[in-house]
Enzyme design. Structure first.
Site: not given
Ligand code: SIN
Length: 458
Positions: A132, A210, A231, A265, A362
């Site tokens: 998203w 993720s 990715e 990311c 993260e």
């Protein structure tokens, strides 16, 4: 049929309700993509290229409409959303070119009575699952190289941001790309993951998201030995060395850390600043961070809302963990939360230490945790001491230090005096548990191609 309410994260209001795709319809779309592949794979590369260029032209024409959709469903400020559409379209334009540059080669055989010819062929039907945080760019950087290579593709956009995908696919059809060569489904990540990884007609799964979900998809793909591109997550270190241009480093931090409210990311997650310049850097960064405006992305603001309340809560746990362990916040937790809803005011967190959450998890939010260091080798060790290897950054004006960092940082994307390294013409992707395969550059079409060789007896 069950409905999906697409929410505006700035207001939590429903923008649109759309139907989930039923399992039978998903199956039918995959079957149609398989049938379309039998034709699209043989369309010559120049014609595929021309259709991609036409798609790019239509995306340019609809830039404002697409950007508004990105802001409405994803929250990012309109100017940033327009930037995303330009970025997304740069992938379509790049792969419209690359479609014509899929080369084979001949290999001298060990006898004059043979010739060996190597050629590249499209992988087949691709199942793509996209996140998203970039509702347009993560779609085009999968769809464009897939179509350029001669594959057909079924995409599952994030349920929080499907509307941009729907519009992009509509424009692709308008550009003359066959309906079944490029299509989308509306489904949960779990359903799409189950179906794509097990379906015999799907030859490749490509995923951005993720690391946890990526691992599950890899596991599920084992049975049918699917080709995959992953990715996955990051934990980007951002190193500011003592000889850096501090103003440039501060601007680079803002660009890297606060893009999409810190929800990328490749965002700087851990900032390491040499002790000799740390006070000046933190002061200058704080001044700039506190000057950022926050609000509904449709207004003229620098930072929009986070995607949802769950994201807000997670970021708050990182902030309060840092505070409880002795870090200094540039504004109080009450002030950070003061706008309510999904909004958080950005904050600089100084005196960070390795025990604090953002140093090993993260964050995906607008916080800049700064830890100081004195020894370059030690900070390289700390930067590499993680399972992630997506993006890293460093600021230094010494070329020896720069080249040492480039050589020694275990990351796929590295910004040297550059807080925004992403580009359609460069091979984006991670090392270690940040995934495999590359998107962008000449490398980005390779994951959609298979190599065959022919040995000819003369
Ligand atoms: C991402 O963070 O998922 C992608 C960022 C980019 O392409 O720059």
């Amino acid at each position: 049929m069950t409905q999906l309410d697409v929410l505006n994260p700035a207001t939590n209001e429903v923008i649109e309700s759309i139907d989930y795709t039923s399992h039978e319809d998903i199956d039918a779309k995959i079957e149609r993509a398989y049938n379309a592949f039998q034709t699209w794979r043989f369309v010559d590369a120049h014609e595929r290229s021309a259709k991609l260029f036409k798609w790019a032209e239509l995306i340019d024409e609809h830039q404002d409409e697409l950007a508004k959709l990105v802001t409405l469903e994803g929250g990012k400020p309109l100017a940033e959303a327009k930037g995303e559409i330009v970025y997304a379209n740069s992938y379509v334009k790049w792969y419209a070119e690359e479609a014509k540059r899929v080369y084979g080669r001949t290999i001298p055989a060990n006898t004059s009575s043979k010739k060996i010819v190597v050629d590249k062929f499209p992988v087949g039907v691709v199942g793509a699952i996209t996140p998203w945080n970039f509702p347009a760019a993560m779609i085009t950087r999968k769809m464009a190289p897939a179509l350029a290579a001669g594959c057909t593709i079924v995409c599952k956009p994030a349920v929080k941001t499907p509307l941009t995908t729907i519009k992009l696919v509509e424009l692709a059809h308008e550009a003359g790309i066959p309906e079944d060569a490029i299509s989308y489904i509306i489904a949960s990540g779990r359903d799409a993951g189950d179906i794509f990884t097990k379906h015999p007609r799907i030859n490749k799964v490509t995923f951005t998201g993720s690391t946890g979900v990526g691992k599950k998809l890899i596991e599920q793909s084992a049975d049918t030995v699917k080709n995959a591109t992953m990715e996955l997550g990051g934990l980007a270190p951002f190193i500011v060395h003592k000889d850096a241009d501090i103003d440039a480093a501060v601007d680079g931090t803002i660009a890297s850390k606060f893009r999409n409210a810190g929800q990328t990311c490749i965002c700087a997650n851990r900032i390491f600043v040499h002790k000799a310049i740390a006070d000046e850097y933190v002061q200058k960064l704080t001044d700039k961070v506190h000057a950022l405006t926050i609000g509904n992305g449709l207004e003229e603001v620098d930072i929009g809302p986070l995607i949802d309340n769950e994201a807000v809560e997670k970021v708050l746990t990182h902030i309060t963990d840092c505070e409880a362990k002795g870090a200094t916040l540039s504004r109080s937790v009450d002030e950070i939360k003061s706008l309510g809803g999904n909004f958080l005011k950005p904050v600089v967190i100084s005196n960070a230490t390795l025990e604090m959450k953002p140093m090993f998890e993260e964050t995906f939010g607008p916080i800049a945790p700064v830890m100081t260091y004195e020894d370059l080798d030690e900070v390289i060790g700390i930067a590499n001491d993680t399972e992630f290897g997506l993006a890293s950054y460093f600021f230094t004006n010494d070329y020896r230090t720069g080249l040492k960092l480039f050589n020694e940082l275990d990351y796929g994307v590295i910004g040297w005096n550059d807080g925004g390294p992403s580009a359609a013409h460069a091979p984006f992707g991670g090392l270690k548990e940040s995934g495999y395969g590359r998107e962008g550059g000449t490398e980005g079409i390779e994951p959609y191609l298979e190599t065959k060789y022919l040995s000819v007896g003369l």
